[in-house]
Design an enzyme around this catalytic site. Structure first.
Site, PDB file in Angstrom:
ATOM      1  N   GLU A  79      23.212  55.489  37.994  1.00 28.89           N
ATOM      2  CA  GLU A  79      23.189  55.359  36.521  1.00 28.89           C
ATOM      3  C   GLU A  79      24.290  56.273  35.992  1.00 28.89           C
ATOM      4  O   GLU A  79      24.119  57.490  35.944  1.00 28.89           O
ATOM      5  CB  GLU A  79      21.831  55.815  35.971  1.00 28.89           C
ATOM      6  CG  GLU A  79      20.643  55.004  36.433  1.00 28.89           C
ATOM      7  CD  GLU A  79      20.549  53.653  35.762  1.00 28.89           C
ATOM      8  OE1 GLU A  79      21.420  53.334  34.919  1.00 28.89           O
ATOM      9  OE2 GLU A  79      19.624  52.904  36.091  1.00 28.89           O
ATOM     10  N   CYS A 129      24.129  58.814  27.598  1.00 30.75           N
ATOM     11  CA  CYS A 129      24.924  57.752  28.234  1.00 30.75           C
ATOM     12  C   CYS A 129      24.929  56.493  27.381  1.00 30.75           C
ATOM     13  O   CYS A 129      25.936  55.802  27.288  1.00 30.75           O
ATOM     14  CB  CYS A 129      24.378  57.452  29.618  1.00 30.75           C
ATOM     15  SG  CYS A 129      22.620  57.079  29.618  1.00 30.75           S
TER      16      CYS A 129
HETATM   17  P1  NAP Z   1      27.502  65.295  36.586  1.00 35.80           P
HETATM   18  O1  NAP Z   1      28.435  66.427  36.508  1.00 35.80           O
HETATM   19  O2  NAP Z   1      27.853  64.121  37.381  1.00 35.80           O
HETATM   20  O3  NAP Z   1      26.106  65.913  37.046  1.00 35.80           O
HETATM   21  C1  NAP Z   1      24.983  65.093  37.306  1.00 35.80           C
HETATM   22  C2  NAP Z   1      24.306  65.569  38.584  1.00 35.80           C
HETATM   23  O4  NAP Z   1      25.165  65.304  39.691  1.00 35.80           O
HETATM   24  C3  NAP Z   1      24.052  67.063  38.605  1.00 35.80           C
HETATM   25  O5  NAP Z   1      22.851  67.298  39.286  1.00 35.80           O
HETATM   26  C4  NAP Z   1      25.232  67.593  39.388  1.00 35.80           C
HETATM   27  O6  NAP Z   1      24.988  68.847  39.999  1.00 35.80           O
HETATM   28  C5  NAP Z   1      25.420  66.504  40.409  1.00 35.80           C
HETATM   29  N1  NAP Z   1      26.760  66.414  40.958  1.00 35.80           N
HETATM   30  C6  NAP Z   1      27.936  66.730  40.362  1.00 35.80           C
HETATM   31  N2  NAP Z   1      28.962  66.466  41.183  1.00 35.80           N
HETATM   32  C7  NAP Z   1      28.437  65.962  42.330  1.00 35.80           C
HETATM   33  C8  NAP Z   1      28.993  65.503  43.564  1.00 35.80           C
HETATM   34  N3  NAP Z   1      30.303  65.505  43.769  1.00 35.80           N
HETATM   35  N4  NAP Z   1      28.147  65.049  44.504  1.00 35.80           N
HETATM   36  C9  NAP Z   1      26.832  65.024  44.298  1.00 35.80           C
HETATM   37  N5  NAP Z   1      26.247  65.459  43.169  1.00 35.80           N
HETATM   38  C10 NAP Z   1      27.031  65.914  42.182  1.00 35.80           C
HETATM   39  O7  NAP Z   1      27.167  64.688  35.166  1.00 35.80           O
HETATM   40  P2  NAP Z   1      27.114  65.431  33.799  1.00 35.80           P
HETATM   41  O8  NAP Z   1      28.484  65.550  33.285  1.00 35.80           O
HETATM   42  O9  NAP Z   1      26.291  66.644  33.905  1.00 35.80           O
HETATM   43  O10 NAP Z   1      26.280  64.347  32.964  1.00 35.80           O
HETATM   44  C11 NAP Z   1      26.857  63.522  32.065  1.00 35.80           C
HETATM   45  C12 NAP Z   1      27.180  62.158  32.633  1.00 35.80           C
HETATM   46  O11 NAP Z   1      25.989  61.521  33.042  1.00 35.80           O
HETATM   47  C13 NAP Z   1      27.792  61.269  31.583  1.00 35.80           C
HETATM   48  O12 NAP Z   1      28.819  60.491  32.131  1.00 35.80           O
HETATM   49  C14 NAP Z   1      26.629  60.379  31.177  1.00 35.80           C
HETATM   50  O13 NAP Z   1      27.011  59.162  30.589  1.00 35.80           O
HETATM   51  C15 NAP Z   1      25.938  60.213  32.482  1.00 35.80           C
HETATM   52  N6  NAP Z   1      24.548  59.779  32.267  1.00 35.80           N
HETATM   53  C16 NAP Z   1      24.202  58.505  32.621  1.00 35.80           C
HETATM   54  C17 NAP Z   1      22.906  58.051  32.381  1.00 35.80           C
HETATM   55  C18 NAP Z   1      22.489  56.661  32.734  1.00 35.80           C
HETATM   56  O14 NAP Z   1      21.285  56.410  32.775  1.00 35.80           O
HETATM   57  N7  NAP Z   1      23.387  55.723  33.007  1.00 35.80           N
HETATM   58  C19 NAP Z   1      21.983  58.917  31.799  1.00 35.80           C
HETATM   59  C20 NAP Z   1      22.381  60.189  31.456  1.00 35.80           C
HETATM   60  C21 NAP Z   1      23.669  60.623  31.698  1.00 35.80           C
HETATM   61  P3  NAP Z   1      25.575  70.205  39.364  1.00 35.80           P
HETATM   62  O15 NAP Z   1      24.955  70.360  38.030  1.00 35.80           O
HETATM   63  O16 NAP Z   1      25.145  71.236  40.339  1.00 35.80           O
HETATM   64  O17 NAP Z   1      27.068  70.040  39.308  1.00 35.80           O
END
Ligand code: NAP
Length: 454
Positions: free
Chosen positions: A228, A262
């Site tokens: 997602e 999102c």
């Molecule tokens: P993020 O940096 O990707 O973090 C999300 C999760 O992934 C965190 O637990 C993070 O851990 C982990 N993570 C980060 N890099 C990783 C990697 N290389 N390998 C494995 N895990 C990894 O996302 P964000 O910036 O916090 O969140 C915002 C994004 O999420 C936006 O793009 C938003 O649109 C999307 N989102 C999508 C939905 C949906 O349902 N489609 C819902 C909500 C949000 P750490 O915190 O330890 O880095």
């Protein structure tokens, strides 16, 4: 990123947590595997009773959990409390419906008896974001646990207390030990977990970068993944729309969760005949929003969750402005106010600029004018993302075209895009794949077993 609670209001580090050692992580995996062996044999009635108890705990502690979310990531307290209540709702939904969704399905074949049975896969890793710290986890965990899987949560590093509180909810609800465990680990340790042969599948909600990384690691082990990811949802307003209703919904659709959702509406696509009138309403309503302490009931918009998110949003806006976009409202970080960013409206954007094709994760609306419905649909689809889309019209023919032609996992007509336990949720294109919620959601981590008896 350190695993820590850092106040989005003051920037102060309130609490830090050491990551699990290799030995501690190994122990949790061992415990999860042992838990699955017996948990898979529990009945829907037993699981449903535990999940209903979890819902009661959420209801009873909604203020406490709401305050925890606000403290860690800055959403307004009122929205945080509503999020806890929605978690209780999804628990009750799956407690009521899982046995129906997963009942044996009779099938006709050359066997004397054939049917389909739905069985759990085992340990599922959930990598979750900070923006809805409770909801994202419960919408995974409620169906996964009802199906008989066990969960391991790697939550975002800035919401560790939420992660631990959620583990506590499942324990207090009476689920057998280790059916749901929180792993305090950095993102760099996710690959180790998905490579572990005891882990069967994973789900990730977050950025494209994180999604690609997890999907690549899981792919090397041929493991199922649900993703997602981000979105840049269009919000289309056509000439027959109820402009007052559309403008009011537009404010919520863009500003929900301080703009960090999102499925927030991020691109406002207006047909020329109503564009000026709609923009006037949007400016008036954005201007009236009150920024401030997210714990204050009068606050509409709190701070962005981290300084890095504020800086990235500010840089994206600056790039758009440098290319010729016009700031109709806001558009600059607020001096001396930590992570706060003001409600912003940008016009005069060329949709082909690279920045116009990015996700803006904060309270910034990009406004586009188009001549007609054809152009509106073409622009709405001209994005790498495909999560949700909202269209406003009173015309049945226009409505039908939007439903048929918008490239998105969800189309909402005369309403803002939202998630609902009863409806599937997920995206296409770079917004990810797989579905959460409803019957489709519970089927993602299931062995659909064909049974054939001569
Ligand atoms: P993020 O940096 O990707 O973090 C999300 C999760 O992934 C965190 O637990 C993070 O851990 C982990 N993570 C980060 N890099 C990783 C990697 N290389 N390998 C494995 N895990 C990894 O996302 P964000 O910036 O916090 O969140 C915002 C994004 O999420 C936006 O793009 C938003 O649109 C999307 N989102 C999508 C939905 C949906 O349902 N489609 C819902 C909500 C949000 P750490 O915190 O330890 O880095």
């Amino acid at each position: 990123m350190a695993i820590a609670t850092v106040s989005p209001v003051t920037g102060e580090t309130l609490k830090t947590f050491p990551p699990l050692t290799t030995a501690e992580l190994e122990e949790k995996l061992t415990l999860a595997e042992a838990a699955f062996r017996s948990y898979r044999r529990t009945t829907f009635a037993e699981r449903g009773a535990w999940l209903r108890r979890a819902a009661e705990i959420l209801d009873a502690k909604r203020d406490e959990y709401g305050r925890l979310m606000t403290t860690e990531m800055g959403k307004t307290l009122k929205s945080a409390i509503a999020e806890v209540q929605k978690c209780a709702l999804v628990c009750r939904y799956y407690a009521d419906n899982a046995a129906i969704f997963l009942a044996d399905q009779p099938a006709t074949s050359d066997a004397s008896t054939s049917f389909v049975r739905y069985q759990p896969l085992g340990i599922v890793l959930a990598v979750m974001p900070w923006n809805f710290p409770f909801w994202q986890v419960f919408r995974f965990a409620a169906p996964a646990l009802m199906a008989g899987n066990v969960g391991l949560l790697k939550h975002a590093s800035n919401v560790p207390q939420c992660a631990l509180a959620i583990e506590q909810v499942f324990q207090a609800a009476g689920f057998p030990a280790n059916v749901f465990q929180t792993l305090l680990i950095p993102a760099s340790a996710v690959e180790t977990v998905i490579h572990d042969p005891r882990v069967q599948a994973a789900t990730l909600t977050g950025s494209e970068t994180a999604g690609m990384s997890l999907a690549a690691a899981a792919g090397r082990q041929l493991k199922k993944v649900v993703l997602e990811l981000g979105g840049s949802d269009p919000f289309i307003v056509l000439s027959s729309a109820d402009l007052d209703a559309a403008a009011t919904a537009a404010v919520t659709a863009r500003m929900l969760n301080n703009g960090q959702s999102c499925i927030a509406a991020k691109r406002f696509i207006l047909v020329a005949s109503i564009a000026d009138a709609f923009i006037e309403k949007l400016v008036a309503q954005f201007s009236a929003l009150k920024l401030g302490d997210p714990l204050d009931a009068a606050t509409d918009i709190g701070p962005l969750a981290t300084t890095a998110i504020r800086d990235e949003l500010a840089a994206q806006v600056e790039q758009l402005v440098a290319q010729g976009a016009k700031r109709l409202l806001g558009g600059q970080p607020m001096a001396g106010m930590s992570n706060f960013y003001p409600p912003t409206i940008l016009t005069g954007i060329d949709p082909d600029w690279p920045e116009a094709r990015e996700e803006l994760f904060g309270p910034v609306a990009m406004v586009f004018r188009v001549p007609n419905l054809d152009a509106a649909i073409a622009l709405a689809n001209d994005t790498p993302f495909g999560l949700g889309a909202s269209a406003w019209t009173q015309d049945p023919a226009e409505r039908d075209r939007c439903v048929a032609e918008l490239e998105a996992g969800a189309v909402f007509i005369n309403g803002l895009v939202k998630s609902d336990p009863r409806l599937p949720f997920g995206g296409i294109k770079r917004s990810g794949y797989g579905r959460e919620l409803s019957r489709e959601g519970i089927l993602e981590f299931i062995n659909v077993k064909t049974v054939w008896i001569a």
